[in-house]
Design a protein around this motif. Structure first.
Motif, PDB file in Angstrom:
ATOM      1  N   GLN A   8     -24.927  76.476  78.263  1.00 20.54           N
ATOM      2  CA  GLN A   8     -25.707  75.477  77.541  1.00 20.54           C
ATOM      3  C   GLN A   8     -24.977  74.135  77.515  1.00 20.54           C
ATOM      4  N   VAL A   9     -23.653  74.212  77.311  1.00 24.79           N
ATOM      5  CA  VAL A   9     -22.850  72.982  77.310  1.00 24.79           C
ATOM      6  C   VAL A   9     -22.876  72.335  78.688  1.00 24.79           C
TER       7      VAL A   9
ATOM      8  N   LYS B  27     -23.141  80.090  75.616  1.00 27.34           N
ATOM      9  CA  LYS B  27     -22.899  78.762  75.037  1.00 27.34           C
ATOM     10  C   LYS B  27     -22.276  77.826  76.070  1.00 27.34           C
TER      11      LYS B  27
ATOM     12  N   VAL C 254     -27.296  66.909  82.073  1.00 32.60           N
ATOM     13  CA  VAL C 254     -28.399  66.023  81.669  1.00 32.60           C
ATOM     14  C   VAL C 254     -27.846  64.721  81.087  1.00 32.60           C
ATOM     15  N   GLY C 255     -26.801  64.850  80.255  1.00 32.28           N
ATOM     16  CA  GLY C 255     -26.206  63.657  79.658  1.00 32.28           C
ATOM     17  C   GLY C 255     -25.577  62.746  80.688  1.00 32.28           C
TER      18      GLY C 255
ATOM     19  N   TRP D 283     -25.248  72.520  81.012  1.00 33.83           N
ATOM     20  CA  TRP D 283     -26.540  71.877  81.221  1.00 33.83           C
ATOM     21  C   TRP D 283     -26.662  70.597  80.398  1.00 33.83           C
ATOM     22  N   ALA D 284     -26.174  70.637  79.175  1.00 33.19           N
ATOM     23  CA  ALA D 284     -26.221  69.441  78.331  1.00 33.19           C
ATOM     24  C   ALA D 284     -25.384  68.315  78.950  1.00 33.19           C
ATOM     25  N   PHE D 285     -24.219  68.687  79.482  1.00 34.98           N
ATOM     26  CA  PHE D 285     -23.370  67.678  80.124  1.00 34.98           C
ATOM     27  C   PHE D 285     -24.061  67.093  81.350  1.00 34.98           C
TER      28      PHE D 285
END
Length: 488
Positions: free
Chosen positions: A94-95, A91, A101-102, A97-99
């Motif tokens: 995943q966070v 998790k 990209v964001g 990678w999300a950060f």
């Protein structure tokens, strides 16, 4: 008390073995024995005051050489970590990678004039979030230096310690202690770091076993036990030395290498379950080998229910010392069983916990029926679908939490006759056992009696006890991230 951790995860907390607990090492030292602990402690180090209140030297040991914590996977030579095997780390990635990209998207929108937020505030917010995420990775990477500490008494001699040659080094310390104290009463607790990840073996044992790294480690530990027994024999102490060899838990079935798939946590044979699974015998039913030539005949086998708690009264009896009368002692003297003076265990009931929650209890009828040792499971871990493990969590949980249901409650309890069904595969039912209700009622009564005997104490695994306090952490230097080499 409810808690997430069932172990001390670092050296900068204040949890540990309370000062009012009396170890048999303390009683033996008071009686004139030389006492030493070589190897693993993992019962705490410092109190909030900064004193070494939980240290082995303050719990009956004249000499300590080893690690005040356990052999974590992070202590290995391959930069691995137990956190990498946890669902939390999945998790976390995943966070991250999300950060990423964001953050790229937000910066691109700002560059195109699509966002009115000032650059200063935007960069500040992104930097704070980046530092928070990076701190997790930094913590994991630095765990080896911060946690894998080798001490001699209260002094650090290596940080992080090297697993190479560590077993021979610890054995040499035990051999020297025996040689130095051969002419007086002594108590040596050689607490092996094996077999536990990180797996490591001296060059002589690497690749020697047909069972991979785990097998190599078992063979090296076998050699180490032999060396200690050899020096006892050499000094002419065999006939008057009580030797007790056992393990603290069964195989950790979730310990499978993410690199090559090797089973690194051991195997529990026909026994069901494993480490951290409450009452299942795969995690708590340990083989024990002991030697006391004075009274115990070679080849004696005892298959009655016993407990590691029995070591306390047994050792005190052999040392001709009195058992403390100011507290409840749950252990029972093993000598009557070992000598054949008794054939039935004094443990009519043994209660099995997961953390602070009772999961199961076993009942040995006092009549001596060899065909009956009843085991009732009140709570069992909820395994991953299609498995008998908690691979997703890496360790099974003891109770349900806000994150989800982790256990199954059983009413009536699951009942097994482990004398006939040691693998716990065939539950007893009212249809198959006419005395089902009577047996369950008897076990319930035994558990309630046990609960009434338990005194409430301060929770050593509470968040305040486990809170990381860097000023309490033992450091041996102020360069290279506080690392140092063994100069002994």
């Amino acid at each position: 008390a409810n808690h997430i951790f069932r172990w001390l995860p670092h050296l900068a907390g204040t949890g540990g073995l309370p000062a009012n607990e009396t170890t048999f090492a303390t009683l033996l030292r008071q009686a004139g024995y030389a006492t030493a602990l070589i190897g693993k402690w993992h019962l705490g180090l410092k109190c909030a005051s900064g004193s070494f209140c939980h240290h082995p030297n303050n719990h009956g040991f004249d000499y300590f050489y080893g690690t005040p914590i356990t052999n974590f996977r992070e202590c290995g030579e391959d930069d691995d970590s137990g956190y990498y095997m946890s669902s939390y780390y999945v998790k976390y990635k995943q966070v991250c990678w999300a950060f990423l990209v964001g953050a790229v998207s937000v910066l691109l929108l700002k560059s195109l004039g699509k966002l009115s937020l000032r650059w200063l505030w935007l960069l500040l917010v992104l930097t704070v979030f980046a530092l928070i995420l990076a701190s997790v990775k930094i913590y994991i990477v630095q765990l080896k230096t911060w946690t894998c500490v080798l001490m001699e008494n209260e002094n650090i001699v290596e940080q992080p310690y090297s697993l190479k040659n560590l077993t021979p080094s610890l054995v040499n310390k035990s051999v020297k202690f025996i040689e130095d104290n051969a002419d007086r009463p002594f108590f040596l607790f050689h607490s092996f770091l094996k077999v536990h990840t990180a797996l490591y073996a001296d060059k002589e044992f690497e690749g020697r076993s047909r069972h991979g790294r785990y097998g190599d480690n078992v063979e090296e530990m076998d050699w180490a036990v032999g060396r200690i027994l050899d020096v006892i024999e050499k000094k002419g102490l065999s006939k008057k030395t009580f030797v007790y060899l056992t393990s603290d838990n069964g195989g950790h079935v979730e310990e499978i290498s993410v690199k090559d798939g090797q089973r690194e946590g051991g195997h529990n044979g026909i026994l069901r379950g494993g480490k951290s699974m409450g009452g299942w015998d795969g995690g708590i039913r340990m083989a024990t080998v002991l030697r006391w030539p004075k009274d115990v005949r070679p080849g004696t086998v005892v298959d009655e229910p016993t407990s590691h708690m029995d070591v306390f009264p047994t050792v005190l009896r052999l040392a001709h010392l009195k058992i403390p009368a100011d507290r409840v002692i749950d252990g029972r003297d093993l000598m009557p069983l070992l000598t054949g003076n008794k054939t039935v265990s004094d443990h009519q009931f043994l209660v099995h916990y997961c953390g602070s929650t009772i999961h199961a209890a076993r009942y040995r009828p006092p009549t001596g029926e060899s065909a009956a040792v009843w085991k009732a499971h009140y709570t069992t871990p909820r395994w991953d679908p299609g498995t008998e493990s908690c691979q997703y969590e890496f360790l099974c949980q003891c109770e349900d939490t806000w994150r989800g249901p982790w256990v199954d409650q059983h009413d009536p309890p699951l009942l097994f006759n482990i004398a006939k069904d040691p693998s716990e595969r065939n539950p007893i039912t009212p249809d198959s056992e006419p005395k089902f209700a009577e047996i369950i009622a008897t076990i319930d009564k035994g558990v309630k009696h046990h609960v009434l005997s338990v005194e409430k104490v301060e929770n050593q695994f509470s968040p305040t006890k486990l809170m990381w306090r860097p000023w309490l952490h033992p450091w041996c230097g102020y360069s290279s991230f506080f690392s140092c080499s063994n100069t002994l």
